[in-house]
Design an enzyme around this catalytic site. Structure first.
Site, PDB file in Angstrom:
ATOM      1  N   THR A   1       0.829  -1.202   0.000  1.00  0.00           N
ATOM      2  CA  THR A   1       0.000   0.000   0.000  1.00  0.00           C
ATOM      3  C   THR A   1       0.869   1.260   0.000  1.00  0.00           C
ATOM      4  O   THR A   1       0.521   2.262  -0.624  1.00  0.00           O
ATOM      5  CB  THR A   1      -0.944   0.012   1.211  1.00  0.00           C
ATOM      6  OG1 THR A   1      -0.188  -0.079   2.420  1.00  0.00           O
ATOM      7  CG2 THR A   1      -1.914  -1.161   1.142  1.00  0.00           C
TER       8      THR A   1
ATOM      9  N   GLU B   1       1.496  11.631   0.893  1.00  0.00           N
ATOM     10  CA  GLU B   1       1.739  12.862   0.139  1.00  0.00           C
ATOM     11  C   GLU B   1       3.208  13.104  -0.168  1.00  0.00           C
ATOM     12  O   GLU B   1       3.533  13.937  -1.012  1.00  0.00           O
ATOM     13  CB  GLU B   1       1.162  14.045   0.917  1.00  0.00           C
ATOM     14  CG  GLU B   1      -0.350  14.006   1.022  1.00  0.00           C
ATOM     15  CD  GLU B   1      -0.900  15.003   2.032  1.00  0.00           C
ATOM     16  OE1 GLU B   1      -1.849  15.715   1.683  1.00  0.00           O
ATOM     17  OE2 GLU B   1      -0.395  15.057   3.158  1.00  0.00           O
TER      18      GLU B   1
END
Length: 729
Positions: A620, A691
């Site tokens: 992930t 991010e």
């Protein structure tokens, strides 16, 4: 009982290293993945009800006072049940963590495209037809829509001056003094914003496409005038958000008001063009960057000043300079922000607000400095890594930029590059390479989670969301590791405000915040099992459903019988963030081909090396980095939300005109992780990564373009016309 943790001090015990199940920190499938590809995971617009009504938003074509002179005629059209012009409807989506209603009202449009009515009908087609028939008359206001036509605000808390930057620039052996611009951008998530509202006369239940439910419930309640205890928000599956779904959106409030008025379920789905204007965009930026260096390339001065924009009454301002405060050492510094109040759609958080655009521009400037000083770009960054926070003097909780730079350079083959531009050509194509560092602040926010353990397995509950980031997978792994259960016996339930309030998805803090709450809940259960077995928790081994203490083995089935054990975890940020500077770091490397004929840029390969604490699930995490790097391609080459200079409306407000990178634009993406355990980040030593992958990614491409063909593009994106204009003759 609740296991509470306020993160005030480091956690050096590294308990996650000594657990026996062996699932945390390893690759694992997302349990929601199969549901999504099979169509079994339903989204907000797919909520079903026998008596469902459909709403369609009507928006203002101009800025000014609004009236709808043919309301009665539209209300009489076939299938129409209501035309709402309710003052409680919201002007634009709420900002992230607002926790209260955003600006409301329908009698005056502050920007072109603002919702001013909702048409509700028996079918979607009837609602849309009637919405198109509703006349919206606007008495136009003469208001500014261009950032450079107003005197901007200068927030004092966004202005930092240390030393004398002007003197440092005048005495520098090498310097950069340039302007860089980035355009407006949008999140463009795959799933459009949508909401389905139900009202039973006492409780409002809303199924929405939202990221932060504990805040969204309060925002919705405040908007429609209800006590939050009478509002339930559901968002078990969200098809991407990237910041645009942090706050309550216009569809949610309008659907709720209509359902409360009509006593029937109402669904409102934003058209793709609504998505581009009604929700928050990333502000355009104008960045003035100054760098002063001595003869060895060490920074003596650093300046980063930015102009951004937003609507009046909006508190958010794109934090462009956020990463520049701690990225590099320099004794003379000037960092500042200015905000132009203009009448374009509201600006808000878009993936990695601040660093995504700020680091990108800054890392292009660093490349220019490296060329001027004749220092390798990787070496230049290595020479300027600060030992402590350059402004506060606080120590870093951990700092692995050097490791990321060296690991990435080795894996990419950086030493084989041509330092000078225009050295490698294949037919009409110039070939070049570039790199950039990556920086992103790290955050933890308050979160709670509950685990219920029975002899059949464990259930995790939190109102945390999974917007494609892997929350379902990671929380299951944490519980499985702590409780010694196979993943097949872990049920993760998310996205319901009747569950304990999690952090929500945003700011890359989900896994480290709500994940820590899950960890604490699991530790509370471990303590209860240890109490039953008469041992210390640290002496307890749980693996494959068996509790082992010394040489005694007891199955959880026998231990629990028909009983239930419950753990409740609660984490809060504490003094740690006052004591140390927490951040994540990385390095991007790219190879491009640039056509000497058309200026077209093709990215041939990209590599990223990232340090973000303990990696809880490499699969992930890698996926998140792939996404960020793809965003970097879009920022560098294609993405630009264009505003009409006359009225500020978004011209290219759909996926046909707003150019996102597609499969053909994205090369193989190579992701590496730097080993790091940040004790200040909590008991799992994990930090945010969602991010980090976008920060600086576009700069590596822009720097590679220069290395390939000598075209230095400072106004993004680097479209073929801009590349050709900057290319040496």
């Amino acid at each position: 009982m609740t296991f509470d943790l306020k993160i005030d001090e480091p956690h050096p015990d590294h308990r996650a290293d000594g657990l026996a199940q062996g699932v945390l920190g390893h690759e694992s499938d997302r349990p929601d993945g199969w549901l999504k590809v099979a169509g079994a995971a339903t989204y907000a617009a797919e909520e079903q009800a026998d008596d469902m009504l459909h709403g369609f938003l009507v928006r203002a074509p101009k800025i000014g006072a609004v009236t709808c002179p043919n309301l009665d005629a539209v209300r009489a059209m076939d299938g129409v049940r209501s035309v709402l012009r309710d003052p409680r409807m919201i002007r634009n989506a709420a900002q992230g963590t607002a926790n209260e209603a955003p600006v409301q009202g329908v009698d005056r449009a502050a920007y072109v495209g603002q919702p001013v009515a909702l048409v509700v009908a028996a079918t979607f087609e009837q609602a849309r037809h009637a919405a198109q028939a509703l006349v919206v008359s606007v008495e136009e206001d003469d208001v500014p829509v261009l950032p450079d036509t107003v005197t901007p605000e200068e927030p004092e808390d966004q202005n930092t001056r240390i030393g004398d930057l002007d003197r440092a620039m005048s005495e520098a052996a090498f310097k950069v003094d340039a302007i860089y611009t980035t355009p407006s951008m949008v999140s463009a998530a795959m799933e459009p914003h949508a909401a389905t509202a139900h009202w039973d006369g006492e409780t409002l239940t809303l199924r929405g496409s939202l990221q932060m439910l504990k805040f969204n419930r309060n925002e919705l309640a405040d908007s429609v005038g209800l006590d939050p205890k009478h509002v339930r928000v559901l968002a078990p599956y969200v098809g991407g958000g990237f910041g645009s779904k942090l706050g309550i959106s216009a569809d949610c409030v309008a659907a709720a008001l209509a359902a409360m008025e009509l006593g029937q379920p109402v669904r409102v789905v934003q058209h793709r063009r609504h998505v581009f204007e009604v929700n928050t965009r990333r502000s355009e930026t104008r960045q003035h960057i100054r760098l002063a260096a001595d003869a060895e390339g060490r920074l003596t001065g650093l300046g980063h000043e930015a102009l951004v924009s937003n609507l009046p009454e909006e508190e958010f301002a794109e934090p462009v300079i956020q990463g520049s405060h701690f990225a590099y050492a320099a004794s003379n510094r000037h960092l500042g922000m200015k905000v132009a109040r203009i009448h374009r759609p509201a600006a808000g958080s878009v993936r990695a607000p601040g660093e995504s655009v700020g680091v990108t521009a800054f890392e292009v400037a660093m490349d220019e400095l490296a060329l001027s000083a004749e220092v390798d770009p990787v070496e230049l960054r290595l020479r300027n890594i600060p030992e402590t926070d350059p402004e506060s003097g606080k120590p870093f909780s951990s700092h692995r930029l050097e490791a990321a730079l060296r690991q990435g350079a080795d894996a990419f083959g950086w030493s084989r590059r041509h330092a000078a531009p225009r050295q490698q050509r294949e037919g009409e194509w110039w070939i070049g390479t570039g790199m950039a560092a990556a920086f992103r602040v790290n955050m933890v926010i308050e979160a709670e989670a509950r685990i219920t353990l029975t002899h059949d397995g464990a259930t995790i509950r939190s109102d945390m969301t999974d917007i494609g980031t892997g929350s379902y997978a990671i929380f299951g792994q944490i519980a499985a590791e702590l409780l010694g259960l196979p993943l097949s016996q872990i049920d993760v339930q998310l996205g319901d405000t009747r569950f304990p309030p999690g952090s929500g998805s945003g700011g890359s803090f989900g896994a480290a915040s709500t994940g820590t709450a899950v960890w604490l809940a699991g530790m509370e259960i471990r303590q209860q099992i240890a109490d039953r077995l008469g041992c210390a928790e640290a002496e307890l081994t749980l693996k494959d459903g068996v509790a082992t203490v010394a040489n005694q083995r007891t199955t959880l089935h026998d231990l629990l019988s028909d009983e239930t054990i419950e753990g409740h975890g609660h984490v809060k940020p504490g003094d740690a963030f006052e004591k140390v500077r927490q951040a994540t770091f990385g390095a991007h490397f790219a190879e491009v081909a640039v056509s000497d004929v058309t200026g077209e840029v093709r990215v041939r390969r990209m590599l990223g090396s990232f340090a973000a604490g303990r990696i809880l699930n490499p699969r992930t995490a890698r996926s998140q980095c792939h996404g960020g790097m793809t965003w970097g391609i879009g920022m560098a080459l294609t993405e630009e939300l264009t505003h009409d200079r006359r009225d500020g409306h978004a011209v290219n407000r759909d996926l046909a005109g707003y150019h996102l990178p597609v499969n053909a634009d994205v090369p193989p993406l190579d992701v590496h992780f730097v080993e790091e355990l940040d004790d200040w980040a909590g008991p799992m030593q994990a930090k945010g990564i969602g991010e980090l992958g976008i920060c600086g990614a576009g700069a590596s491409i822009l720097n590679a373009i220069y290395n390939a063909c000598g075209a230095r593009v400072r106004d993004m994106p680097a479209t073929p016309d801009r590349v050709l204009a900057a290319m040496p003759l």
